[in-house]
Design an enzyme around this catalytic site. Sequence first.
Site, PDB file in Angstrom:
ATOM      1  N   ASP A 254      -5.148  -3.946   0.351  1.00  0.00           N
ATOM      2  CA  ASP A 254      -5.024  -3.395  -1.107  1.00  0.00           C
ATOM      3  C   ASP A 254      -5.445  -4.770  -1.869  1.00  0.00           C
ATOM      4  OD1 ASP A 254      -4.575  -1.926  -3.566  1.00  0.00           O
ATOM      5  OD2 ASP A 254      -3.413  -0.583  -2.537  1.00  0.00           O
ATOM      6  N   HIS A 280      -9.081  -5.392  -2.011  1.00  0.00           N
ATOM      7  CA  HIS A 280      -9.637  -4.785  -3.134  1.00  0.00           C
ATOM      8  C   HIS A 280      -9.937  -6.080  -4.324  1.00  0.00           C
ATOM      9  CE1 HIS A 280      -7.905  -0.568  -2.135  1.00  0.00           C
ATOM     10  NE2 HIS A 280      -8.507  -1.012  -1.184  1.00  0.00           N
TER      11      HIS A 280
END
Length: 432
Positions: A254, A280
């Site tokens: 993430d 991310h």
Amino acid sequence: MLISTRPALAAGAAALACALAPHAHAQDTRKVSEPVVPPSCAVLHADPATPGQDDTARIQAAIKACKPGRALHLAPRDGATGFVSGPLTLTDGVTLVVDRGATLYASTNPALFDRGAGTCGTNDQNGRGCSPLITVKGGAGSGIMGEGVIDGQGGRLIDGKTESWWQIARRAQKEKSRQNVPRLIVVDQVRDFTLYRITLRNSPNFHVTTNRVDGFTAWGVRIDTPHDARNTDGIDPGASRNITIAHSYIRTGDDNIAIKAGSGATENVSILHNHFYSGHGMSIGSETNGGVRNILVEDLDLDGTTSGLRIKSNDRRGGEVRGVVYRNVCMRDVKWPLFIDTHYEPGENGNLIPNYTGVRMEQVRSLTPGRLALGGYDDAHPLKLALRDVVVDGKPQLKTEFAQFDGAINAAGAQALDCSRRFEPFPGDEAH
């Protein structure tokens, strides 16, 4: 296309010897330099006679016996390297050191982490059923250091279950529920906390979060978790001030770093000389309702992240984001090199309007085109973005809305940053 709109971390400590003080424009108001491991209070050895036993009680007792300003060491012995633990609380001023060759594993027994409702290791609509592996609450001067590893075992089967922590998290996404899984390290209402040279891997959920912390340093940290492990953010500073994250290597499932401000302002943050891999990207949000201000991201390499420089929020959790500078940033194989969104995760309308002003990008280069999204909320709340020497190679796709630009991407005469020697393998991958 005209749009109008590093030093490596070596094995030895000498490679980290440079102080951050010369960076006169760093936003952290502290004078931050390479941390030093405190004097030892005790050494706790892995037990070769009982490998895999629950070490929670003896580690916690040793932490409690350690005086402020001292460090408890977890060390290997006679071929035994592992400690297995449930939730631990780090006391005021005490540092936990995991020595080279030692690994502190989070137990896969959900009962140890359960907060009392019997939900840890299950999915429901709450998602708050587990305690973290390490909690640091109150006090000053504590830390987690060492050349060893803290492993959350997110990919191992939960005791008595047919799924791992990551698998129930992925199932929760499909079922529109919330997973009850442990975070790795939670730092709450602490002054001057330090992470130094530790490797964190395989967290069931976020690796490191802060809340109402004044003074947080992460230096030479390695975070390593698979790209498909859901909600495994690297470091998330939230409602905190005076943050420095430096010389660290982060690959995860993430956000590599996500600056958040859900329960209070986050301000005076310096993110310097870091390398990101899968993940991310360098994010702000999505909780920005407390206000995010005075952020410097400098000398950052993003290699294969899904997003690059990202600010994300919506009108249910938005707020003011201002005084953000990105400088000397190299990217390659990034799907969304520049992503600034005020309508992230659409839903019912709210009244917490995202407002992004005073955002500046200088010497930013993406070697691959990807997609660019640069948007404000509406005419009354436009994105205000300054661009200097921002170059995206190839033919990137661009979407803009409610945006005011000072400068341009790929402007005539822009000086493209030389990224040819910037990207490094994740430490330990060099031999593969």
